[in-house]
Every structure is written in structure tokens, then in C-alpha cells.
Design a protein around this motif. Structure first.
Motif, short mmCIF file in Angstrom:
data_model
loop_
_atom_site.label_atom_id
_atom_site.label_comp_id
_atom_site.label_asym_id
_atom_site.label_seq_id
_atom_site.Cartn_x
_atom_site.Cartn_y
_atom_site.Cartn_z
N UNK A 278 0.86 -1.18 0.00
CA UNK A 278 0.00 0.00 0.00
C UNK A 278 0.89 1.23 0.00
N UNK A 279 0.39 2.32 -0.58
CA UNK A 279 1.15 3.57 -0.64
C UNK A 279 0.59 4.58 0.35
N UNK A 280 1.44 4.93 1.32
CA UNK A 280 1.12 5.95 2.32
C UNK A 280 1.77 7.24 1.81
N UNK A 281 1.20 7.77 0.72
CA UNK A 281 1.80 8.90 0.01
C UNK A 281 0.89 10.12 0.15
N UNK A 282 1.41 11.15 0.76
CA UNK A 282 0.64 12.35 1.07
C UNK A 282 1.13 13.55 0.26
N UNK A 283 0.20 14.45 -0.06
CA UNK A 283 0.55 15.63 -0.83
C UNK A 283 1.46 16.59 -0.11
N UNK A 284 1.51 16.53 1.22
CA UNK A 284 2.36 17.45 1.97
C UNK A 284 3.82 17.01 2.01
N UNK A 285 4.15 15.89 1.36
CA UNK A 285 5.56 15.54 1.23
C UNK A 285 6.00 14.22 1.82
N UNK A 286 5.09 13.46 2.44
CA UNK A 286 5.43 12.12 2.92
C UNK A 286 5.23 11.12 1.79
N UNK A 287 6.28 10.38 1.46
CA UNK A 287 6.25 9.36 0.41
C UNK A 287 6.68 8.06 1.05
N UNK A 288 5.72 7.14 1.29
CA UNK A 288 6.03 5.93 2.04
C UNK A 288 5.35 4.71 1.44
N UNK A 289 6.05 3.58 1.56
CA UNK A 289 5.51 2.27 1.17
C UNK A 289 5.22 1.49 2.44
N UNK A 290 3.96 1.05 2.59
CA UNK A 290 3.57 0.32 3.80
C UNK A 290 2.89 -1.00 3.45
N UNK A 291 3.64 -2.11 3.46
CA UNK A 291 3.04 -3.40 3.15
C UNK A 291 2.38 -4.07 4.34
#
Length: 344
Positions: A278-291
Motif C-alpha cells: 500500500x502507498x502511504x503517500x501524502x501531498x504534503x511531502x510524505x512518500x512511504x511504502x507500507x506493506x
């Protein structure tokens, strides 16, 4: 025509794995850092300052010298957001391990919340290697709960390369359970990057974000002029639609105020738990991959609650691409195909 040819050449480099650069890995344990350079130019550093609760790679620098990570909280820059002080560089941890929050921990945590936090303690540099084709760094650390209990032993190997003008970081993390460990289904994980202001989304509306312990963090609204970042996943999701969706890769494209193009791509590996992530990707600048989240992202899915029994080991592999050009879906797909075949 030139742009089409250049993109085709870039795809070929990803597919062939051609590397031709001197990658140097310099260990400075007394300064709590390991510096990585390519042909003498800064790439990144592995650091474990006392002001952070985990080791991180910081900063991430493209081959043309452009930094794509936020400076705050380590080196604040004018105009940056100063939220989420636990978002520093590139890191790996999780928001709920046996009830302890490793993701949100920082010096900003006070009062009763401290007892619910966890820290990753750097133990030693196992090995380092500089080379013509790549540089390698292997580290050992311990995931420690606030009550002092050691939960996980982490051994991570980083491989740093530059193919043409595209830089790559391979991270292979092996976690050995020192006690039975449950990664309770949670949105806060696992591989995260906090990007520069100009790679945020122009559509960011801000709001109040709540962590695993109920702590609210207010994020200011519109990023303002100069925000150009757009997420794209392997499944064709784009922009704000990326968050909480799954895919084997996600790329963030944009350009800085001077017009320098940039792309950051995170590639998931088929051998990882929870693939595709799953992609925990936010417009404010957090770019994360969370499986390790499932129900938290999709209420129709059963909670994952990933368990590792005492003495057992689980492995996570990721590849991060750092390009001074925007990247197409075809390019990232080609790179993901190559990465899927690697076993380390």
C-alpha cells in the motif's frame, strides 16, 4: 525527438544494469555518520544523530546536485513545513510493534506518550565497501521499546549505484525477532521519505492527521507557488488518488523553482511481506511504502497483524531510484522488472 531517444536510453540503462562510477563509502563512527559520494560528489549519508530516534539516510542528492529531501528537522530551510519532526530523510520503521510506536517517536514526544514509543538504536557498522560499480554498507541495530525491552535485531545492507545519471539505493533489511513480535495493522510504515517542498502536491489541502496513539498533527493547507510533485503508481493511480492504494511501484515527478526536473521512485519486491505494498503517500511531502497495513487502508480487508515468532527472521527489500529527469510508467516498469529478479 531528442527527448524520446533520451528516455529510451534511460530505460535501456535500467534494464541492462550498466554502472560506471566510483562510489565511495566513508565511515566516520565518531561523528555518527557514513558519507556516500559518487565520483567525489555528494550522494547521501547514513546518520544516527542523538536528536533522532532511528538511523536515516540524509540528504538524498541527485547526480546534478539537487537535493530532493526536506531539510527539517535536521537542517531547516526557509519556507519549509515544520510538521512531523520524525520525518527525516529516508527511514525504515513502523507505528505499532507489540503496542510500541517506532514511527512517530522524536524529541517532540513528551509526557505519558513517551512510554508508548520505540527507538531504533544503531549498534555497529558491520562492513563497508567502495567500488567502481557500487558501494555497500551493512549495519546492525536494535529496535528497543520504551520499557527497555529489545524486540528486534535489524541487519541492513545498502547498495549505492549510479547508472548514467540515475542513482539507485537498494535496501535489504532483515529483522530477527528477539521476542514474539506483532506488527499490528497500522498506516504508519514502513519505508518513508520526506521530500523537498517543491516536490509536494500543488493540490495539498492540509488538515489534521492522527497517529497511532491519537496524537493530532496539523498540516498547513495549500503548498503555494512552486509545488509540482505528482505521484503515479504501477496501477495508473495518480496524484491524490494514490494514497491507500496498492502497487508494485510509485514514482514522484516534479521540478524545482529553477526548472530542474526530478523523480523519486520506490520499487517494491515480490518477496516482501504484503506485496504489492500500500502507498502511504501524502501531498504534503510524505512518500512511504507500507506493506503491513491492510484494514487501515481498505476497510473491506482483514487486519494484517503481521507476526514474527521469537527467533524467526523476516526480510524487506526495496529499491529507490533518484533521477534528474521525470520518469514515465514504461521506464519504472522496466526498472521494477529488473529489481523483481534480484535476490539480495
Amino acid at each position: 525527438m531528442y527527448k524520446v531517444v533520451a528516455l529510451a536510453m534511460l530505460s535501456t540503462m535500467f534494464a541492462s544494469g550498466v554502472a560506471a562510477a566510483e562510489v565511495k563509502v566513508d565511515v566516520h563512527e565518531a561523528q555518527r555518520r557514513v558519507d556516500v559520494t559518487v565520483d567525489g560528489k555528494p550522494f547521501t549519508s547514513y546518520i544516527w544523530p542523538t536528536s533522532l530516534k532511528k538511523p536515516v539516510l540524509y540528504p538524498l542528492v541527485l547526480s546534478d546536485g539537487i537535493t530532493v529531501t526536506r531539510g527539517y528537522p535536521l537542517e531547516p530551510r526557509a519556507g519549509e513545513r515544520q510538521d512531523h519532526p520524525h520525518h527525516a530523510g529516508l527511514w525504515f520503521n513502523y507505528g505499532n510493534v507489540n503496542g510500541f510506536d517506532f514511527w512517530n517517536n522524536s524529541d517532540a514526544i513528551t509526557g505519558d506518550r513517551v512510554q508508548h514509543m520505540g527507538s531504533i538504536r544503531q549498534e555497529k557498522i558491520v562492513s563497508s565497501h567502495s567500488g567502481k560499480d557500487s558501494g555497500e554498507l551493512t549495519t546492525e541495530s536494535t529496535w528497543v521499546a520504551a520499557n527497555g525491552q529489545a524486540l528486534l535485531r535489524e541487519t541492513t545492507t545498502f547498495v549505492f549505484r549510479q547508472n548514467g545519471d540515475v542513482r539507485t539505493i537498494d535496501r535489504t533489511t532483515k529483522l530477527t525477532a528477539l521476542e514474539k513480535v506483532v506488527f499490528t495493522d497500522d498506516k504508519e510504515g514502513v519505508l518513508g521519505i520526506r521530500v523537498a517542498r517543491w516536490l509536494e502536491s500543488a493540490n495539498e489541502k492540509g488538515g489534521v492527521f492522527v497517529d497511532a496513539s491519537g496524537k493530532e498533527t496539523k498540516v498547513e493547507g495549500a503548498t503555494g507557488a512552486g509545488a509540482t510533485g505528482v505521484y503515479l503508481t504501477s496501477e495508473g493511480k495518480q496524484g491524490d488518488d494514490v494514497w491507500s492504494t496498492r502497487g508494485r511501484w510509485c514514482v514522484l515527478n516534479g521540478h524545482d523553482p529553477e526548472g530542474h526536473q526530478a523523480a523519486i521512485a520506490i520499487l517494491d519486491h515480490p518477496g516482501n511481506p504484503g506485496y504489492p505494498t500500500y502507498w502511504h503517500a501524502r501531498g504534503y511531502g510524505l512518500f512511504a511504502a507500507n506493506p503491513l497495513g491492510a484494514h487501515i487502508f481498505d476497510t473491506k480487508a482483514a487486519p494484517m497483524n503481521y507476526t514474527v515468532e521469537k527467533g524467526q527472521t523476516t526480510t524487506f527489500r526495496y529499491r529507490v531510484l533518484l533521477s534528474p529527469h521525470t520518469m514515465t510508467a514504461a521506464q519504472v516498469n522496466a526498472a521494477a522488472d529488473v529489481f523483481a529478479k534480484t535476490n539480495r
